[in-house]
Design a protein around this motif. Structure first.
Motif, PDB file in Angstrom:
ATOM      1  N   ARG A  79       7.839  -7.464   8.195  1.00 47.34           N
ATOM      2  CA  ARG A  79       7.501  -6.948   9.529  1.00 47.34           C
ATOM      3  C   ARG A  79       6.854  -5.570   9.439  1.00 47.34           C
ATOM      4  N   VAL A  80       7.503  -4.644   8.758  1.00 46.04           N
ATOM      5  CA  VAL A  80       7.000  -3.268   8.670  1.00 46.04           C
ATOM      6  C   VAL A  80       5.720  -3.203   7.841  1.00 46.04           C
ATOM      7  N   GLY A  81       5.623  -4.012   6.796  1.00 45.19           N
ATOM      8  CA  GLY A  81       4.423  -4.030   5.965  1.00 45.19           C
ATOM      9  C   GLY A  81       3.281  -4.809   6.576  1.00 45.19           C
ATOM     10  N   GLU A  82       3.545  -5.449   7.710  1.00 43.28           N
ATOM     11  CA  GLU A  82       2.535  -6.267   8.401  1.00 43.28           C
ATOM     12  C   GLU A  82       1.904  -7.288   7.458  1.00 43.28           C
ATOM     13  N   PHE A  83       2.753  -7.988   6.701  1.00 46.08           N
ATOM     14  CA  PHE A  83       2.279  -8.947   5.714  1.00 46.08           C
ATOM     15  C   PHE A  83       1.567 -10.144   6.338  1.00 46.08           C
ATOM     16  N   SER A  84       1.675 -10.320   7.650  1.00 49.64           N
ATOM     17  CA  SER A  84       0.956 -11.424   8.284  1.00 49.64           C
ATOM     18  C   SER A  84      -0.548 -11.150   8.332  1.00 49.64           C
ATOM     19  N   LYS A  85      -0.945  -9.892   8.128  1.00 51.17           N
ATOM     20  CA  LYS A  85      -2.365  -9.534   8.092  1.00 51.17           C
ATOM     21  C   LYS A  85      -2.866  -9.635   6.650  1.00 51.17           C
ATOM     22  N   PRO A  86      -4.084 -10.131   6.450  1.00 50.67           N
ATOM     23  CA  PRO A  86      -4.623 -10.268   5.082  1.00 50.67           C
ATOM     24  C   PRO A  86      -4.736  -8.928   4.352  1.00 50.67           C
ATOM     25  N   GLY A  87      -4.391  -8.950   3.075  1.00 44.32           N
ATOM     26  CA  GLY A  87      -4.574  -7.780   2.217  1.00 44.32           C
ATOM     27  C   GLY A  87      -3.592  -6.646   2.415  1.00 44.32           C
ATOM     28  N   THR A  88      -2.493  -6.885   3.132  1.00 45.53           N
ATOM     29  CA  THR A  88      -1.550  -5.792   3.390  1.00 45.53           C
ATOM     30  C   THR A  88      -0.434  -5.711   2.367  1.00 45.53           C
ATOM     31  N   LYS A 103       0.855  -1.187   0.000  1.00 51.61           N
ATOM     32  CA  LYS A 103       0.000   0.000   0.000  1.00 51.61           C
ATOM     33  C   LYS A 103       0.894   1.242   0.000  1.00 51.61           C
ATOM     34  N   PRO A 104       0.561   2.240  -0.814  1.00 52.65           N
ATOM     35  CA  PRO A 104       1.409   3.436  -0.919  1.00 52.65           C
ATOM     36  C   PRO A 104       1.695   4.136   0.412  1.00 52.65           C
ATOM     37  N   VAL A 105       0.778   4.064   1.361  1.00 53.43           N
ATOM     38  CA  VAL A 105       1.020   4.726   2.654  1.00 53.43           C
ATOM     39  C   VAL A 105       2.161   4.060   3.431  1.00 53.43           C
ATOM     40  N   LEU A 106       2.518   2.820   3.053  1.00 49.37           N
ATOM     41  CA  LEU A 106       3.591   2.106   3.744  1.00 49.37           C
ATOM     42  C   LEU A 106       4.916   2.122   2.991  1.00 49.37           C
ATOM     43  N   THR A 107       4.909   2.623   1.763  1.00 48.82           N
ATOM     44  CA  THR A 107       6.100   2.536   0.911  1.00 48.82           C
ATOM     45  C   THR A 107       7.347   3.116   1.572  1.00 48.82           C
ATOM     46  N   ASP A 108       7.276   4.337   2.066  1.00 53.25           N
ATOM     47  CA  ASP A 108       8.464   4.974   2.649  1.00 53.25           C
ATOM     48  C   ASP A 108       8.973   4.218   3.867  1.00 53.25           C
ATOM     49  N   LYS A 109       8.073   3.745   4.716  1.00 53.69           N
ATOM     50  CA  LYS A 109       8.475   2.982   5.902  1.00 53.69           C
ATOM     51  C   LYS A 109       9.168   1.681   5.507  1.00 53.69           C
ATOM     52  N   ILE A 110       8.625   1.026   4.480  1.00 49.01           N
ATOM     53  CA  ILE A 110       9.208  -0.235   4.023  1.00 49.01           C
ATOM     54  C   ILE A 110      10.582  -0.006   3.412  1.00 49.01           C
ATOM     55  N   VAL A 111      10.720   1.023   2.586  1.00 50.68           N
ATOM     56  CA  VAL A 111      12.028   1.323   1.983  1.00 50.68           C
ATOM     57  C   VAL A 111      13.038   1.666   3.076  1.00 50.68           C
ATOM     58  N   ASP A 112      12.634   2.476   4.048  1.00 48.61           N
ATOM     59  CA  ASP A 112      13.549   2.833   5.146  1.00 48.61           C
ATOM     60  C   ASP A 112      13.992   1.605   5.929  1.00 48.61           C
ATOM     61  N   SER A 113      13.067   0.698   6.215  1.00 50.83           N
ATOM     62  CA  SER A 113      13.431  -0.501   6.978  1.00 50.83           C
ATOM     63  C   SER A 113      14.339  -1.414   6.156  1.00 50.83           C
ATOM     64  N   ALA A 114      14.103  -1.480   4.847  1.00 56.55           N
ATOM     65  CA  ALA A 114      14.978  -2.278   3.980  1.00 56.55           C
ATOM     66  C   ALA A 114      16.384  -1.697   3.948  1.00 56.55           C
ATOM     67  N   LYS A 115      16.485  -0.369   3.889  1.00 55.79           N
ATOM     68  CA  LYS A 115      17.802   0.269   3.905  1.00 55.79           C
ATOM     69  C   LYS A 115      18.508   0.030   5.234  1.00 55.79           C
ATOM     70  N   ASP A 116      17.760   0.083   6.334  1.00 56.15           N
ATOM     71  CA  ASP A 116      18.348  -0.204   7.645  1.00 56.15           C
ATOM     72  C   ASP A 116      18.852  -1.637   7.729  1.00 56.15           C
ATOM     73  N   SER A 117      18.309  -2.517   6.891  1.00 55.74           N
ATOM     74  CA  SER A 117      18.703  -3.930   6.883  1.00 55.74           C
ATOM     75  C   SER A 117      19.763  -4.248   5.837  1.00 55.74           C
ATOM     76  N   GLY A 118      20.232  -3.227   5.100  1.00 54.21           N
ATOM     77  CA  GLY A 118      21.327  -3.455   4.165  1.00 54.21           C
ATOM     78  C   GLY A 118      21.060  -3.107   2.713  1.00 54.21           C
ATOM     79  N   ALA A 119      19.821  -2.855   2.340  1.00 50.43           N
ATOM     80  CA  ALA A 119      19.538  -2.463   0.952  1.00 50.43           C
ATOM     81  C   ALA A 119      20.155  -1.093   0.691  1.00 50.43           C
ATOM     82  N   THR A 120      20.679  -0.903  -0.509  1.00 51.72           N
ATOM     83  CA  THR A 120      21.304   0.376  -0.835  1.00 51.72           C
ATOM     84  C   THR A 120      20.351   1.320  -1.546  1.00 51.72           C
TER      85      THR A 120
END
Length: 113
Positions: A76-85, A11-28
């Motif tokens: 984790r950040v995208g809460e993919f364990s919840k349906p439709g996220t 979902k677009p409202v989560l995009t920035d949070k997901i990108v930030d968490s990926a970068k914190d985990s090593g993505a460039t």
């Protein structure tokens, strides 16, 4: 050096949070592609026009050893364990060009100087 690609539909409202968490985990970095899609549920309609859910496709090109921590952060950040996220999946990459300027940085990060 081996690479893989993670594609995440979020979902677009989560995009920035997901990108930030990926970068914190090593993505460039990431490539973000605006999209729309349908899932298992039918699209809602308004006066006969379908209202499809907006989504972003986030693409991460990663060295193989970074895939697990980045994928875990995305889920984790995208809460993919919840349906439709959202959903994310990994594909192998056979060849890469255009990263020559970053290869030294990749080697140092992997401890292969």
């Amino acid at each position: 050096m081996r690479f893989k690609i993670i594609l995440a539909s979020v979902k677009p409202v989560l995009t920035d949070k997901i990108v930030d968490s990926a970068k914190d985990s090593g993505a460039t970095g990431a490539t973000i592609i605006p999209a729309r899609g349908t899932g298992m549920r039918e699209a809602k309609t308004f006066f006969g026009l379908s209202l499809e859910a907006q989504t972003d496709i986030i693409m991460f090109l990663l060295e193989e050893h970074l895939v697990e921590p980045v994928l875990a952060a995305i889920a984790r950040v995208g809460e993919f364990s919840k349906p439709g996220t959202g959903i994310a999946f990994v594909l192998p990459v056979e060849q890469v060009v255009g990263l020559e300027s970053q290869m030294e940085q990749f080697k140092k990060a992997a401890g292969n100087e």
